[in-house]
Design an enzyme around this catalytic site. Structure first.
Site, mmCIF file in Angstrom:
data_model
loop_
_atom_site.group_PDB
_atom_site.id
_atom_site.type_symbol
_atom_site.label_atom_id
_atom_site.label_comp_id
_atom_site.label_asym_id
_atom_site.label_seq_id
_atom_site.Cartn_x
_atom_site.Cartn_y
_atom_site.Cartn_z
ATOM 1 N N GLY A 113 42.373 48.472 44.655
ATOM 2 C CA GLY A 113 43.257 48.545 43.194
ATOM 3 C C GLY A 113 44.434 49.779 43.629
ATOM 4 C CE1 TYR A 141 38.643 51.287 29.367
ATOM 5 C CE2 TYR A 141 38.985 49.621 31.369
ATOM 6 C CZ TYR A 141 38.976 50.926 30.690
ATOM 7 O OH TYR A 141 39.047 52.291 31.353
ATOM 8 C CG ASP A 189 46.355 46.077 43.906
ATOM 9 O OD1 ASP A 189 46.330 47.154 43.081
ATOM 10 O OD2 ASP A 189 46.517 45.082 43.226
ATOM 11 C CB ILE A 190 45.253 41.313 43.012
ATOM 12 C CG1 ILE A 190 45.088 39.748 43.328
ATOM 13 C CG2 ILE A 190 46.213 41.925 42.205
ATOM 14 C CD1 ILE A 190 43.710 39.526 43.847
ATOM 15 N NE ARG A 191 50.715 45.340 41.650
ATOM 16 C CZ ARG A 191 51.399 46.229 41.036
ATOM 17 N NH1 ARG A 191 52.519 46.760 41.582
ATOM 18 N NH2 ARG A 191 51.075 46.766 39.851
#
Ligand code: VAH
Length: 320
Positions: free
Chosen positions: A10, A143, A36-38
């Protein structure tokens, strides 16, 4: 003892961007892998970066073994407001991500794990003022439920496997290095951008909405200090309450108005008001102060001045 090798999951998020920088300063640039997922990291990060979906446990395990990771900082999560738009995805990302990290860290016999919880674990049944550390409460968001559940999993892995996983219940975090995100407290980030750009802000929370907040430099220092604390000093293995300041939108707006004379603050509450109404006004962080000498340094005045100075500097640099 293996040389410290850190994985920040993250790393492109609000905490991740700044925590990665701080960890690289502490351990050395090539001892910290940003994930990260990007597809690729934000511009300017020419150092170690990997695209990683934290819900892909086999890839996470393979990466940690190949890189001989000794510490994981798990920051990937869907925040309160975004989570209410897609509860199933929020639960899956927040819970599967944590369970994968805890299990992989245990299998790889890692030294430490950090995982952020939140004041969102507290609901309307908790005391609104100076909410105490040990307060089982009923969260009002997916959350918050994921964070409350995650705290018990951290405690379980510490008790059952001896995994040194540490956690902080962050208040709303304010920073200038990332744009506002999907959180309910992100009005307190967006207001600065809009004040400088337009001289006005339409706040999605109503006047009088008191919330616990913290400036990012304090939050990053809290993580580093908690992680450096002797394990035997830490009595809390769910997650530590953490506190710095509390304010309402109108108090924040008035402080900004001292720097931007004609700043105008209006209000148009939306669904995030119902979330904010269930959270405490202020937090008691007695245990953090006793166990590992926590002490915040930024109050409202110092935070507002630093935010405006840095955002102004960044805007002028981007126009140069
Ligand atoms: C949110 N910024 O608004 C987060 C935080 C206390 C709130 O956890 O969802």
């Amino acid at each position: 003892m293996n040389k410290t090798k850190v994985l920040v999951i993250g790393a492109c998020g609000q905490i991740g961007v700044e925590l990665t920088e701080a960890l690289r300063q502490k351990y050395g640039r090539y001892q910290v892998i940003a994930a990260d997922i990007r597809e690729k990291n934000k511009a300017g990060d020419h150092y170690l970066y990997v695209k990683l979906d934290v819900t892909d446990k086999s890839k996470l395990l393979m990466l940690c073994r190949e890189e001989r990771i000794t510490q994981i900082y798990l920051l990937a999560a869907m925040l309160s407001a975004s989570g209410e738009r897609d509860p199933a995805l929020a639960w899956q990302l927040n819970m599967d991500g944590l369970l994968n990290v805890l299990d992989v860290a245990e299998k790889c016999e890692m030294d430490k794990v950090f995982w952020p919880s939140s004041i969102a674990v507290f609901g309307l049944d908790a005391p609104a003022q100076h909410t105490p550390q040990a307060n089982a409460s009923i969260p009002s968001t997916v959350y918050g439920i994921s964070k409350a559940s995650g705290e018990y999993w951290c405690h379980y892995y510490f008790e059952k496997y001896g995994l040194d996983v540490r956690s902080l219940r962050f208040p709303g975090l304010i920073s200038y290095k990332s744009p506002p995100g999907g959180g309910t407290t992100d009005y307190a980030v967006d207001i600065f951008h809009k004040a400088l750009a337009d001289g006005r802000y339409l706040c999605f929370l109503k006047p009088g909405t008191m919330l616990p907040m913290m400036y990012m430099p304090d939050a990053i220092r809290a993580v580093l200090e908690l992680m450096d604390a002797p394990a035997e000093k830490l009595r809390v293995r769910t997650s530590y309450n953490l506190s710095a300041m509390s304010f309402t939108p109108e108090v924040l707006g008035a402080e900004i108005g001292k720097h931007i004379g004609d700043f105008k603050l209006d209000y148009l509450p939306d669904f995030r008001q119902q979330i904010a109404d269930t959270w405490p006004d202020s937090i008691d962080d007695y245990d953090a102060r006793v166990d590992w000498a926590w002490q915040s340094r930024f109050g409202l005045k110092e935070m507002v001045r630093d935010m405006l100075e840095n955002l102004t500097r960044m805007t002028s640099l981007s126009k140069a």
